[in-house]
Design a protein around this motif. Structure first.
Motif, PDB file in Angstrom:
ATOM      1  N   ASN A  23       0.838  -1.197   0.000  1.00 56.24           N
ATOM      2  CA  ASN A  23       0.000   0.000   0.000  1.00 56.24           C
ATOM      3  C   ASN A  23       0.872   1.245   0.000  1.00 56.24           C
ATOM      4  O   ASN A  23       1.483   1.581   1.006  1.00 56.24           O
ATOM      5  CB  ASN A  23      -0.939   0.001   1.203  1.00 56.24           C
ATOM      6  N   LEU A  24       0.915   1.911  -1.133  1.00 53.70           N
ATOM      7  CA  LEU A  24       1.702   3.130  -1.256  1.00 53.70           C
ATOM      8  C   LEU A  24       0.824   4.378  -1.330  1.00 53.70           C
ATOM      9  O   LEU A  24       1.329   5.476  -1.506  1.00 53.70           O
ATOM     10  CB  LEU A  24       2.592   3.051  -2.500  1.00 53.70           C
ATOM     11  N   ASP A  25      -0.496   4.202  -1.189  1.00 51.27           N
ATOM     12  CA  ASP A  25      -1.401   5.348  -1.270  1.00 51.27           C
ATOM     13  C   ASP A  25      -1.016   6.415  -0.254  1.00 51.27           C
ATOM     14  O   ASP A  25      -0.828   6.128   0.928  1.00 51.27           O
ATOM     15  CB  ASP A  25      -2.850   4.920  -1.025  1.00 51.27           C
TER      16      ASP A  25
ATOM     17  N   THR B  70      -0.362   1.680 -11.290  1.00 48.71           N
ATOM     18  CA  THR B  70      -0.768   0.789 -10.194  1.00 48.71           C
ATOM     19  C   THR B  70      -0.873   1.489  -8.845  1.00 48.71           C
ATOM     20  O   THR B  70      -1.473   0.954  -7.921  1.00 48.71           O
ATOM     21  CB  THR B  70       0.207  -0.401 -10.076  1.00 48.71           C
ATOM     22  N   HIS B  71      -0.291   2.680  -8.731  1.00 52.87           N
ATOM     23  CA  HIS B  71      -0.313   3.428  -7.466  1.00 52.87           C
ATOM     24  C   HIS B  71      -0.583   4.909  -7.750  1.00 52.87           C
ATOM     25  O   HIS B  71       0.269   5.766  -7.517  1.00 52.87           O
ATOM     26  CB  HIS B  71       1.023   3.259  -6.726  1.00 52.87           C
TER      27      HIS B  71
ATOM     28  N   THR C 161       0.116   7.880  -5.168  1.00 55.05           N
ATOM     29  CA  THR C 161       1.466   7.950  -4.618  1.00 55.05           C
ATOM     30  C   THR C 161       2.243   9.081  -5.281  1.00 55.05           C
ATOM     31  O   THR C 161       2.108   9.305  -6.480  1.00 55.05           O
ATOM     32  CB  THR C 161       2.193   6.610  -4.843  1.00 55.05           C
TER      33      THR C 161
END
Length: 169
Positions: free
Chosen positions: A85-87, A114-115, A118
């Motif tokens: 989880n890089l949100d 994909t992120h 971020t």
């Protein structure tokens, strides 16, 4: 052929100076992300100065098993786990050299896909002063370079078969 021979000391000193510039910029990453293979050692050295966990992605620029046929598009060999989880996080993407920029473009575009929540910045130890085939995403918050260099062949200490002879004339 003109070439550079960068020792471990050269790289370490360049990254130390770069880490100071990154900190002064106000960009404070939550993670360092190494593009393997060339970005692995620079990422570990960067961790000495910016003590954050290292994530790794690995790409290949070669389209056959012998490693002799350059591919226009990098191929993902290893990527982030889907549950990473890089949100809302800040990630500093690290590689050793920005040559044609295709690896950085490919990596950053896939990371943004994909992120999307971020904030990414990128750091390369060496930036070759030449026209690039790839482009950096407009969303990239910062692009840091350790050293701008001429478009010569680069020999890094970690690629030396005989480290005792590396860098000797």
């Amino acid at each position: 052929m003109e070439q550079y021979n960068f020792t471990y000391n050269d790289i370490h000193n360049t990254i130390r100076t770069s880490a100071e510039k990154i900190k002064a910029s106000g960009f404070e990453p939550d993670y360092l992300l190494a593009i393997g293979g060339g970005g692995l050692i620079p990422a570990r050295i960067m961790r000495t100065y910016i003590n954050k966990p290292i994530l790794i992605v690995s790409l290949s620029r070669y389209s056959d098993e012998t490693g002799t046929a350059p591919s226009e598009t990098p191929v993902k060999l290893q990527w982030l786990e889907t549950d990473t989880n890089l949100d809302g996080k800040k990630v500093l993407v690290i590689d050793e050299v920005d040559d044609e920029r295709t690896t950085l473009q490919f990596t950053l575009n896939h990371l943004y896909d994909t992120h999307p929540e971020t904030e990414f910045a990128a750091f390369v130890v060496h930036n070759k002063l030449k026209e690039k085939k790839g482009t950096l995403p407009e969303r990239l918050s910062h692009f840091f370079t350790g050293e701008d260099i001429h478009d010569y062949w680069i020999n890094y200490a970690w690629d030396a078969e005989n480290i005792d002879q590396f860098g000797k004339k």
